[in-house]
Design an enzyme around this catalytic site. Structure first.
Site, PDB file in Angstrom:
ATOM      1  N   ARG A 222       3.590  15.199  -0.709  1.00  0.00           N
ATOM      2  CA  ARG A 222       4.357  14.580   0.367  1.00  0.00           C
ATOM      3  C   ARG A 222       4.245  15.449   1.611  1.00  0.00           C
ATOM      4  NH1 ARG A 222       4.338  10.324  -1.730  1.00  0.00           N
ATOM      5  NH2 ARG A 222       6.029   9.275  -2.846  1.00  0.00           N
ATOM      6  N   HIS A 270      -2.449   8.162   4.132  1.00  0.00           N
ATOM      7  CA  HIS A 270      -1.650   7.907   2.925  1.00  0.00           C
ATOM      8  C   HIS A 270      -2.294   6.812   2.050  1.00  0.00           C
ATOM      9  CE1 HIS A 270       2.649   8.395   1.195  1.00  0.00           C
ATOM     10  NE2 HIS A 270       1.790   8.099   0.243  1.00  0.00           N
TER      11      HIS A 270
END
Lengths: 307, 307
Positions: A222, A270
């Site tokens: 993350r 992402h």
């Protein structure tokens, strides 16, 4: 017995459709059109507003729309005792492992470098990079799969996790104190950790200073794992030779962010693993049935660990 | 008992040095300073002039400086009966397998695409490509290794070769007639063949027309395997979706060659596998000793097959 989809700023029509394909009689509502909140027993969430989940008095399951649940725990005002589930998807795991292997190969083989040379019609053969040691931070489903992949491919793999894990042909370390030792020989440091208070900012100057000079960072955890300023400094000093980042503190990455045009940073938007909607819908439905029949849930998160 | 290094236009000082590290007493000469040609019994060659090897009356071994020997058979006036050897190097094989896997991952994961987006600060997530079928043309050492690699990585692998080969978990085909069938389902067609009169121009419009529409070509064989105009036409028509090429008819690729700036072609400058000089020197020395002691040579080429 109603399912609520609580995913602000997302187009959820495909999720609704996938659930209805499985069971046409399911009652599915989409936030903010919740109707009577006491009807809602099962909620599918991604990035919900803090405090929102407390408003549903009969809530029995909080289901994350992805493999990560940090977006749920960001809410400091969660209803206590409601179990949380995540998606565990073989395809998603394979995709993530491919990403890690693909990025390492890309770097070793200089494929992006050659693309840049190609644009200028420059023939400039160089030796492939030799770094063969990979350290995986995080040894959950995805970390284990990546370890197996990379071992077969001939890499020397070590791994680090919070609690002890044993994996064949992999040198494993656990606990905060051994982190520096785990990464000390690595040519590639790969972050596959869940984001928890313990792992936030784990990719910082302390970690970079313990890495082999010229190590390469891959972050598919993350954005919150990475101290961005510390990475920029380590790249500037040459302590780290480069990084490939798939996740960021703010997504999409803001236009004026220094990562966009940094010559030593590669970024992907992402995409290392995207939740397969049909696969996710199948797991939501299975847990919805489990809930109705009072059976144990699949892929339930350990709330004390945060993943 | 003298070794000659016959590699025009190459800097061979590292080869000489590597041989002398193994045995300081070796007599090594570098073409064109051959001295008395009757002294030469062992020659290390790369791209020698046609007819040259006939001038050495006592020649006992012709040793290729790489895994390929097509550069030797280009010489239509070779001395008969002199055995030819090639380099078989585990590292070189692994490097080639990594290249194939790396290029496939790069394409599936769109890494080069994202680099182009990054240059323009564009956040544009797309799904990874799904094509999972790989057909390997050529099932020698490298083809077998690539098949094993890709199978473990979750790909569905088929393979084609001139003579029959059986490999676990791989659907194999052999002989010219089955070539179309072998490639018909492939999302990726990978050429790992030796260049012989039978395989020259094998990557042509006939082959492309039998491929699945939108297949992707990877050529790590030789430039002579590819009909360049046929590829350009197949890309223009969309029959092939793209290609990654490491080898070319003329190397370095001429400045004005259309491949340089073709949006569907990625090229690398013949770097998929580079001969490791120390490893090569070790094999030359072993065969030099085998020759002196009348023992069988290692890695000898079958002259009737041409590889």
């Amino acid at each position: 017995m109603t399912i609520l989809i609580l995913m602000p700023d997302r187009n959820v029509s495909e999720v609704v459709q996938a659930l209805n394909v499985i069971d046409t009689d399911l009652e599915v509502r989409v936030w903010p059109d919740t109707g009577d909140k006491s009807d809602i027993e099962f909620v599918i969430v991604w990035d919900h507003p803090t405090g929102e989940l407390k408003k549903y008095p009969n809530l029995k399951v909080i289901a994350s729309f992805g493999a990560g649940v940090d977006h749920i725990f960001k809410d400091t005002d969660l209803p206590k005792q409601v179990p949380i589930t995540k998606i565990v998807d073989k395809n998603l795991t394979r995709q993530m492992c491919e990403y890690v292997a693909g990025v390492i190969f890309n770097h070793r083989l200089r494929l992006t470098e050659y693309s840049e040379f190609q644009a200028a019609a420059i023939w400039a053969p160089k030796e492939a990079r030799q770094g063969n040691n990979v350290c995986l931070l995080g040894l959950g489903n995805i970390g284990r799969c990546a370890a197996e992949y990379l071992t077969v491919l001939g890499f020397s793999v070590s791994g680090w996790s919070q609690s002890r894990k044993d994996i064949e042909n992999v040198t494993t370390f656990h606990g905060e104190k051994s982190l520096g030792k785990a990464i000390s020989d690595a040519d590639y440091i790969v972050c596959l950790l869940p984001l928890t208070p313990n792992t936030e900012n784990i990719l910082d100057k302390t970690l970079f200073s313990k890495a082999r000079k010229g190590a390469y960072l891959i972050n598919v955890g993350r954005g919150g794992h990475l101290n961005e300023d510390d990475l920029l400094e380590a790249l500037y000093q040459g302590q780290m030779s480069g990084a490939c980042l798939d996740v960021f503190r703010t997504e999409p990455l803001p236009d004026d962010h220094p990562f966009w045009r940094h010559p030593k940073i590669h970024l992907t938007p992402h995409t290392a693993s995207l939740t397969d909607i049909d696969q996710a819908a199948t797991q939501f439905y299975e847990n919805y049935q489990n809930m109705k029949d009072n059976r144990p849930l699949i892929n339930q998160v350990d709330v004390t660990k945060g993943y």
